[in-house]
Design an enzyme around this catalytic site. Structure first.
Site, PDB file in Angstrom:
ATOM      1  N   VAL A  92      16.019  47.984  57.426  1.00 12.86           N
ATOM      2  CA  VAL A  92      15.288  47.004  58.218  1.00 12.86           C
ATOM      3  C   VAL A  92      13.996  47.697  58.640  1.00 12.86           C
ATOM      4  CG1 VAL A  92      15.286  45.625  60.320  1.00 12.86           C
ATOM      5  CG2 VAL A  92      17.398  45.871  58.994  1.00 12.86           C
ATOM      6  N   GLU A 115       6.903  46.052  60.026  1.00 11.03           N
ATOM      7  CA  GLU A 115       5.557  46.186  59.462  1.00 11.03           C
ATOM      8  C   GLU A 115       4.746  47.267  60.171  1.00 11.03           C
ATOM      9  OE1 GLU A 115       1.942  43.121  58.464  1.00 11.03           O
ATOM     10  OE2 GLU A 115       2.944  42.899  60.390  1.00 11.03           O
ATOM     11  N   CYS A 116       4.065  48.082  59.379  1.00 10.45           N
ATOM     12  CA  CYS A 116       3.145  49.088  59.901  1.00 10.45           C
ATOM     13  C   CYS A 116       1.958  49.118  58.949  1.00 10.45           C
ATOM     14  CB  CYS A 116       3.817  50.454  59.991  1.00 10.45           C
ATOM     15  SG  CYS A 116       2.708  51.780  60.522  1.00 10.45           S
ATOM     16  N   CYS A 141       2.235  58.410  61.685  1.00 14.42           N
ATOM     17  CA  CYS A 141       3.641  58.013  61.772  1.00 14.42           C
ATOM     18  C   CYS A 141       4.338  58.393  60.464  1.00 14.42           C
ATOM     19  CB  CYS A 141       3.755  56.509  62.027  1.00 14.42           C
ATOM     20  SG  CYS A 141       3.049  55.492  60.691  1.00 14.42           S
ATOM     21  N   ARG A 144       5.911  48.205  66.893  1.00 11.96           N
ATOM     22  CA  ARG A 144       7.146  47.959  67.656  1.00 11.96           C
ATOM     23  C   ARG A 144       7.060  46.663  68.455  1.00 11.96           C
ATOM     24  NH1 ARG A 144       6.810  53.091  70.119  1.00 11.96           N
ATOM     25  NH2 ARG A 144       7.083  54.706  68.572  1.00 11.96           N
ATOM     26  N   ASP A 185       9.702  49.592  73.135  1.00 12.73           N
ATOM     27  CA  ASP A 185      10.070  48.974  71.859  1.00 12.73           C
ATOM     28  C   ASP A 185      10.386  47.509  72.124  1.00 12.73           C
ATOM     29  OD1 ASP A 185      11.079  48.183  69.393  1.00 12.73           O
ATOM     30  OD2 ASP A 185      12.190  50.040  69.067  1.00 12.73           O
ATOM     31  N   ARG A 200      10.769  45.110  69.669  1.00  9.22           N
ATOM     32  CA  ARG A 200      11.221  44.422  68.466  1.00  9.22           C
ATOM     33  C   ARG A 200      12.492  43.610  68.721  1.00  9.22           C
ATOM     34  NH1 ARG A 200      10.987  49.518  64.475  1.00  9.22           N
ATOM     35  NH2 ARG A 200      11.753  50.480  66.407  1.00  9.22           N
ATOM     36  N   THR A 210      18.364  54.451  58.404  1.00 11.09           N
ATOM     37  CA  THR A 210      17.612  54.500  59.649  1.00 11.09           C
ATOM     38  C   THR A 210      17.937  55.779  60.400  1.00 11.09           C
ATOM     39  OG1 THR A 210      17.091  53.328  61.716  1.00 11.09           O
ATOM     40  CG2 THR A 210      19.380  53.264  60.985  1.00 11.09           C
ATOM     41  N   LYS A 240      18.810  50.590  66.593  1.00 14.97           N
ATOM     42  CA  LYS A 240      18.761  49.570  65.552  1.00 14.97           C
ATOM     43  C   LYS A 240      20.172  49.261  65.055  1.00 14.97           C
ATOM     44  CE  LYS A 240      15.327  49.814  62.666  1.00 14.97           C
ATOM     45  NZ  LYS A 240      14.454  50.252  61.539  1.00 14.97           N
TER      46      LYS A 240
END
EC number: 3.5.4.25
Length: 205
Positions: free
Chosen positions: A50, A53-54, A65, A94, A126, A128, A149, A154
């Site tokens: 999962v 977007e960055c 990052c 985030r 965060d 998200r 991950t 998450k």
């Protein structure tokens, strides 16, 4: 959170030819995609990621990052296995958005870490929301994930909403001199399991 399937197509990449499925988050208008490979609806745990977007890391090769490296490593791992899913969520920075992410970077240039910068802008560390993952995975028939991950939050977020996570697969990649503090902050303040080399750099106070 209503998320509707829009369309699916083939997506040839240097790693494999994936099926790309598009989904629309009706409340916000945000568009998300899932890349899938092989039979992911047979009930067996599926290697998956999962990925939020960055733009800076995924598309502009930023070394602030580890996002771009994680995206590529996940796609390579799925291609190598011949089966898997990658959820690409439009939750830049985030969840704070691209312009606020640039504002946060400006604060980081002045000495703030990634968590402090978000908080100074009035955001949570965060923001998200992973609830959008459930209808996307249900559409593809995915019952269980082997989740790539380093973020135990998450894993908890997905399991709390009823998504089975059979295994957490570490994804350590992309370390460089420019993101040393960033990775240490993720380990020390956000609980990411980055390994001893990053955890030891964080002031325990």
């Amino acid at each position: 959170m209503p998320v509707v399937f829009v369309a699916a197509s083939k997506l040839p990449t240097p790693f494999a030819t994936f099926t790309m499925s598009g989904f629309l988050e009706q409340e916000t208008g945000r568009e998300h995609v899932v890349l899938s490979l092989g039979d992911v609806s047979d009930g067996a745990p599926v290697l998956g990621r999962v990925h939020s977007e960055c733009l800076t890391g995924d598309a502009l090769f930023s070394q602030r990052c580890d996002c771009g490296s994680q995206l590529e490593a996940a796609m390579r791992a799925i291609a190598s296995e011949g089966r898997g899913v990658l959820l690409y969520l439009r939750q830049e920075g985030r969840g704070i958005g691209l312009m606020n992410k640039i504002r946060a970077y400006e604060l980081q240039d002045g000495g703030a870490d990634t968590v402090e910068a978000n908080e100074r802008l009035g955001f949570a560390a965060d923001q998200r929301d992973y609830a959008i993952c459930l209808p996307m995975l249900e559409h593809l028939g995915v019952k269980s994930l082997r989740l790539m991950t380093n973020n135990p939050r998450k894993v908890k977020a997905l399991t709390d909403m009823g998504i089975a996570v059979a295994e957490r697969v570490p994804l350590h990649t992309g370390q460089n001199p420019h993101n040393k503090l960033y990775l240490a902050t993720k380990a020390g303040k956000l609980g990411h399991m980055m390994g001893n080399e990053h955890q030891s750099e964080v002031d325990p106070a």
